[in-house]
Design an enzyme around this catalytic site. Structure first.
Site, mmCIF file in Angstrom:
data_model
loop_
_atom_site.group_PDB
_atom_site.id
_atom_site.type_symbol
_atom_site.label_atom_id
_atom_site.label_comp_id
_atom_site.label_asym_id
_atom_site.label_seq_id
_atom_site.Cartn_x
_atom_site.Cartn_y
_atom_site.Cartn_z
ATOM 1 N N GLY A 173 0.821 -1.198 0.000
ATOM 2 C CA GLY A 173 0.000 0.000 0.000
ATOM 3 C C GLY A 173 0.859 1.254 0.000
ATOM 4 N N GLY B 87 0.149 -5.089 0.625
ATOM 5 C CA GLY B 87 -1.059 -4.964 -0.169
ATOM 6 C C GLY B 87 -1.003 -5.714 -1.483
ATOM 7 N N GLU C 108 5.403 -6.034 7.590
ATOM 8 C CA GLU C 108 4.837 -4.914 8.357
ATOM 9 C C GLU C 108 5.505 -4.658 9.701
ATOM 10 O OE1 GLU C 108 1.950 -5.934 5.230
ATOM 11 O OE2 GLU C 108 3.132 -7.124 6.645
ATOM 12 N N ASP D 250 -1.723 -7.200 7.389
ATOM 13 C CA ASP D 250 -3.150 -6.960 7.173
ATOM 14 C C ASP D 250 -3.535 -7.529 5.808
ATOM 15 O OD1 ASP D 250 -1.758 -5.021 5.672
ATOM 16 O OD2 ASP D 250 -3.329 -3.511 5.926
#
Length: 359
Positions: free
Chosen positions: A68, A117, A140, A148
């Site tokens: 992301g 992402g 992350e 996530d």
């Protein structure tokens, strides 16, 4: 902006529709606009009988997607109220769930870098293709965040404690290990991808794959299962580190040293999230949990500091707060899982069937 400069390109060739992530200078990092455009295209193609297959790939030579747009998340967490980042994640996680339930074959070409992402828009698909260039990771914990985009769901399903190792260390894996961990389905050499794409225009997915799939190269994790399973089965991050340091295998010691560079808070929350994800069941319930955790991360100093150190200033010297694992209490961890009230993602409430895709 010309059509060719759009952040996502869409097109059709024969029976296949194509999504091309088109920010090559950013290794096709996802932003909110891209997520919305992809979702709209999937809606149109779902109801278009001329589209039998969806193919997702990345522009440029470096990879499908590096994750992301964390610079935007950093700026919103530091200078804003976090609402823009939360809105992005809300739509991104809904897209991840949609990909997992998509009623037509969704072929993800996971060539090159596929992280964060990027895993979310590929590894939930029904047909996941890796190459000798694939570098797959959920990194992350190194930026003060927590896996996530359904990452804790996917890693929770990996054999033994392989998912725990990958989630905590953020280690990059190649094609063989991605297949072992259940993050991919088929190996195709990168030079054969154009031929696969051409065949998908004319053939059913199974027949197109049969022309190009080859045995994958050997991975590294299978030979490390003994110490990974033994060490990462511990109940706390502190005990995992202690077991890794005491095991004797140089790779185990290296993993421990890697863990000690990550955000202590992120490590503890990640371990808790992964263990809880294994008990939650469907992807939608796990995404609901990840949304709670991600929103809580916006209030944590480590997210802003981690992105600053790794991406903004690039000094690779984050100053975590708290600084040590011992300073992160059980109550600190539990706070990341607190209900959000009317701000919940709410995917589980609207989930349908088991989502099996027949093709």
């Amino acid at each position: 902006m010309t059509a060719a400069e759009a952040p996502v390109l869409f097109g059709t060739a024969g029976r296949a529709a194509h999504i091309t992530l088109n920010r090559p200078r950013a290794i096709n990092a996802l932003d909110h606009e891209m997520v919305r455009r992809i979702d709209a295209a999937l809606t149109a193609w779902e109801h278009d009988p001329a589209v039998e297959t969806v193919v997702v790939s990345g522009a440029g030579e470096r990879g499908l997607c590096a994750g992301g747009d964390i610079r935007a998340v950093h700026d919103d967490a530091r200078d804003g109220d976090g609402s823009a980042a939360a809105a992005f994640w809300r739509d991104e996680y809904r897209l991840n769930a949609r990909i997992a339930r998509y009623p037509k074959p969704y072929v993800a070409l996971m060539d090159g870098i596929v992280m964060g992402g990027g895993v979310g828009v590929s590894a939930h698909g029904s047909v996941r293709v890796v190459t000798e260039r694939s570098r797959v990771a959920m990194p992350e914990t190194g930026i003060g965040f927590v896996p996530d985009v359904g990452g804790t769901y996917l890693l929770g399903l990996a054999p033994g404690e392989l998912g725990t190792h990958l989630a905590l260390t953020g280690a990059q894996i190649g094609a063989g290990d991605a297949l072992l961990c259940g993050l991919a389905d088929h190996y195709v050499p990168s030079a054969a991808l154009p031929g696969l794409v051409a065949d998908l225009a004319d053939l059913p997915v199974h027949d197109a794959l049969a022309r190009h799939v080859q045995p994958p190269p050997q991975g590294e994790l299978a030979a490390r299962r003994e110490w990974i399973d033994a060490c990462y089965a511990a109940g706390t991050v502190e005990e995992i580190v202690r077991r890794l340091l005491g095991h004797g295998d140089p790779a185990a010691k290296e993993a421990a040293e890697t863990l000690l560079t990550k955000s202590p808070t992120s490590l503890k929350v990640t371990l808790a999230a992964l263990r809880r994800a294994r008990r939650l069941g469907p992807l939608e319930r796990v995404l609901d949990q990840e949304y709670r955790v991600s929103c809580a991360c916006l209030r944590s100093p480590d997210l802003v500091e981690g992105i600053r150190a790794q991406v903004i200033d690039k000094d690779r010297d984050p100053h975590w707060s708290p600084r040590t694992l011992a300073e992160v209490s059980d109550a600190d961890v539990e706070a990341f899982f607190a209900p959000l009230g009317d701000r919940e993602l709410g995917l589980a409430a609207g989930a349908g069937s088991d989502g099996e895709v027949a093709w």
